[in-house]
Design a protein around this motif. Structure first.
Motif, PDB file in Angstrom:
ATOM      1  N   GLY A   3      46.291  41.746  42.314  1.00  0.00           N
ATOM      2  CA  GLY A   3      46.245  40.289  42.369  1.00  0.00           C
ATOM      3  C   GLY A   3      45.034  39.803  43.138  1.00  0.00           C
ATOM      4  O   GLY A   3      44.354  38.848  42.726  1.00  0.00           O
ATOM      5  N   PHE A   4      44.748  40.448  44.253  1.00  0.00           N
ATOM      6  CA  PHE A   4      43.595  40.102  45.087  1.00  0.00           C
ATOM      7  C   PHE A   4      42.302  40.290  44.289  1.00  0.00           C
ATOM      8  O   PHE A   4      41.419  39.427  44.287  1.00  0.00           O
ATOM      9  N   GLN A   5      42.182  41.416  43.600  1.00  0.00           N
ATOM     10  CA  GLN A   5      40.973  41.712  42.830  1.00  0.00           C
ATOM     11  C   GLN A   5      40.801  40.741  41.660  1.00  0.00           C
ATOM     12  O   GLN A   5      39.678  40.293  41.385  1.00  0.00           O
ATOM     13  N   ASP A   6      41.879  40.428  40.961  1.00  0.00           N
ATOM     14  CA  ASP A   6      41.779  39.526  39.814  1.00  0.00           C
ATOM     15  C   ASP A   6      41.336  38.131  40.250  1.00  0.00           C
ATOM     16  O   ASP A   6      40.518  37.482  39.579  1.00  0.00           O
ATOM     17  N   ALA A   7      41.866  37.658  41.365  1.00  0.00           N
ATOM     18  CA  ALA A   7      41.455  36.351  41.864  1.00  0.00           C
ATOM     19  C   ALA A   7      40.007  36.384  42.341  1.00  0.00           C
ATOM     20  O   ALA A   7      39.253  35.418  42.164  1.00  0.00           O
ATOM     21  N   ALA A   8      39.599  37.496  42.945  1.00  0.00           N
ATOM     22  CA  ALA A   8      38.203  37.638  43.383  1.00  0.00           C
ATOM     23  C   ALA A   8      37.262  37.599  42.188  1.00  0.00           C
ATOM     24  O   ALA A   8      36.156  37.037  42.267  1.00  0.00           O
ATOM     25  N   ALA A   9      37.679  38.188  41.073  1.00  0.00           N
ATOM     26  CA  ALA A   9      36.847  38.165  39.863  1.00  0.00           C
ATOM     27  C   ALA A   9      36.628  36.727  39.392  1.00  0.00           C
ATOM     28  O   ALA A   9      35.536  36.382  38.922  1.00  0.00           O
ATOM     29  N   GLU A  10      37.635  35.876  39.541  1.00  0.00           N
ATOM     30  CA  GLU A  10      37.485  34.466  39.180  1.00  0.00           C
ATOM     31  C   GLU A  10      36.461  33.779  40.074  1.00  0.00           C
ATOM     32  O   GLU A  10      35.751  32.867  39.635  1.00  0.00           O
ATOM     33  N   SER A  11      36.380  34.189  41.317  1.00  0.00           N
ATOM     34  CA  SER A  11      35.398  33.616  42.234  1.00  0.00           C
ATOM     35  C   SER A  11      34.038  34.296  42.108  1.00  0.00           C
ATOM     36  O   SER A  11      33.089  33.924  42.787  1.00  0.00           O
ATOM     37  N   LYS A  12      33.963  35.317  41.233  1.00  0.00           N
ATOM     38  CA  LYS A  12      32.741  36.097  41.018  1.00  0.00           C
ATOM     39  C   LYS A  12      32.290  36.779  42.301  1.00  0.00           C
ATOM     40  O   LYS A  12      31.106  36.832  42.626  1.00  0.00           O
ATOM     41  N   SER A  13      33.269  37.315  43.028  1.00  0.00           N
ATOM     42  CA  SER A  13      33.003  37.996  44.289  1.00  0.00           C
ATOM     43  C   SER A  13      33.389  39.459  44.186  1.00  0.00           C
ATOM     44  O   SER A  13      34.294  39.826  43.436  1.00  0.00           O
ATOM     45  N   ARG A  14      32.712  40.283  44.957  1.00  0.00           N
ATOM     46  CA  ARG A  14      33.038  41.706  45.014  1.00  0.00           C
ATOM     47  C   ARG A  14      34.080  41.955  46.091  1.00  0.00           C
ATOM     48  O   ARG A  14      34.032  41.347  47.157  1.00  0.00           O
TER      49      ARG A  14
END
Length: 385
Positions: free
Chosen positions: A158-169
């Motif tokens: 969940g953390f990674q998927d939301a980070a992908a939306e923010s275009k963050s690593r």
């Protein structure tokens, strides 16, 4: 809704049972925090006030662009959302650390909310590109090995998927063992000073805009009370159906999971003067903290409260209305509270709804004053679906 049996967990598994505190309700009271940081605040204010006084004397009592550049170069220290540290060549390091305890039982959604909550502090100073996020996560010592191996990967996903939306690593280090489950992160961005909106320049005549509704803590608690058939639910069930509470819960989940990036982008477009996000200290607490840091002697007047559908009635039935209506109810991963020119406020709200699909509201104004927050004793309440 989360069904633990679909993931190989026991039917009675509840992630919220692994902490006695929930979400951003885990913060120590703001007055206690202020007291603990009083020495740091005093040092910051003394330095800032001296420079401000010198500039005012040189400019005939007005703070001009030169002063704003000086203040911007100083960055943001302890007390606001993110630290903003001047580097060189007009670059700044923006960094924040934030974590909380489970307030819902779905590990995947919890991971998404945690990411949105962490990066919100960076968006509050106008930084749009986040260079790195490090996960902060602990597995409760009371987890069985099977529970750990199911729940922790779901939180991370969940953390990674939301980070992908923010275009963050996202970087994931070790997962610690701890009596309680902890989830959060460290967000870091390196920005040119022109990319930032320092949270100091609210002006009399500004409007105050809020980009997410209030009531997340009560909305999620009501769902848990219903699930557990607690005494609180027995009071609520006289008025609300299971469907009512599920709908309220779904609104809260969507709101908490939504990134504040669109709001931050529009802060630049519509000339915002200052902003903060609304989390554990509630609307009043975060507004009060922001107004204390303003360069000009202003007050924030708040007269409108957008509240998640059914939450105002839930608060009334449980005897919690006074806290909610005073803006002091705990929020988790709340919206941005933004001070911007009144001529731009309605345009901001219209554009925000167009790009995000969700409403934003003008909830008050900035007036000449003494750096305090004035909440209406009879605020207009809006039911948000």
């Amino acid at each position: 809704m989360f069904d633990p049996t679909q993931h190989g967990l026991s039917r009675d598994f509840r992630l919220t049972k692994f902490s006695t505190l929930r979400g951003c309700g885990s913060k120590i009271p703001q007055d206690v925090l202020d007291r603990l940081l009083r020495g740091v605040y005093s040092e910051q204010f003394a330095e800032s006030s001296n420079k401000n006084k010198e500039e005012k004397e040189q400019s005939g009592g007005k703070v001009g662009d030169k002063q704003k550049e000086v203040d911007s170069a100083e960055g943001v220290g302890i007390g606001l959302d993110s630290s903003v540290i001047p580097l060189k060549n007009d670059l700044h390091l923006v960094q924040t650390v934030d974590f909380f305890y489970p307030l819902i039982d779905d590990p995947y959604i919890l991971g998404r909310i945690a990411l949105a909550n962490v990066v919100s502090d960076v968006y509050a100073v106008g930084a749009l590109e986040i260079d790195e996020i490090r996960l902060v996560c602990s597995a409760p010592t009371e987890f069985s090995e099977e529970e750990r191996d199911v729940v922790v990967p779901m939180i991370i996903k969940g953390f990674q998927d939301a980070a992908a939306e923010s275009k963050s690593r996202v970087k994931i280090g070790s997962i610690a063992l701890n009596p309680w489950c902890i989830i959060g992160g460290i967000a870091t961005a390196v920005c040119h000073k022109s990319e930032l909106i320092m949270p100091y320049y609210a002006q009399a005549g500004d409007s105050l805009v809020l980009t997410k509704p209030l009531g997340t803590q009560l909305a999620t608690n009501a769902f848990i009370w219903m699930t557990e058939n607690s005494d609180s639910w027995k009071k609520l069930s006289a008025k609300f159906s299971t469907s009512d509470i599920e709908k309220t819960y779904a609104i809260a989940i969507e709101s908490m999971s939504r990134l504040n990036k669109s709001g931050a982008e529009l802060m630049h477009k519509f000339g915002a003067h200052a902003a903060t996000d609304v989390t554990g200290f509630g609307l009043y607490g975060h507004a009060d903290n922001l107004v204390k840091f303003q360069k000009e002697s202003v007050d924030f007047e708040i007269d409108t409260l957008p509240i998640i559908k059914n939450v105002a009635e839930i608060a009334e039935l449980l005897g919690r209305s006074a806290k909610l209506m005073a803006g002091k109810a705990v929020e988790t991963s709340g919206g941005l509270l933004i001070s911007l020119p009144s001529a731009n406020a309605q345009h901001f709200c219209e554009e925000y709804e167009r790009v995000s699909g969700h409403a934003a509201w003008i909830i008050g104004r900035v007036v000449v004053g003494s750096r305090t927050v004035k909440m209406s004793s009879n605020p207009t309440t809006l039911s948000v679906e």
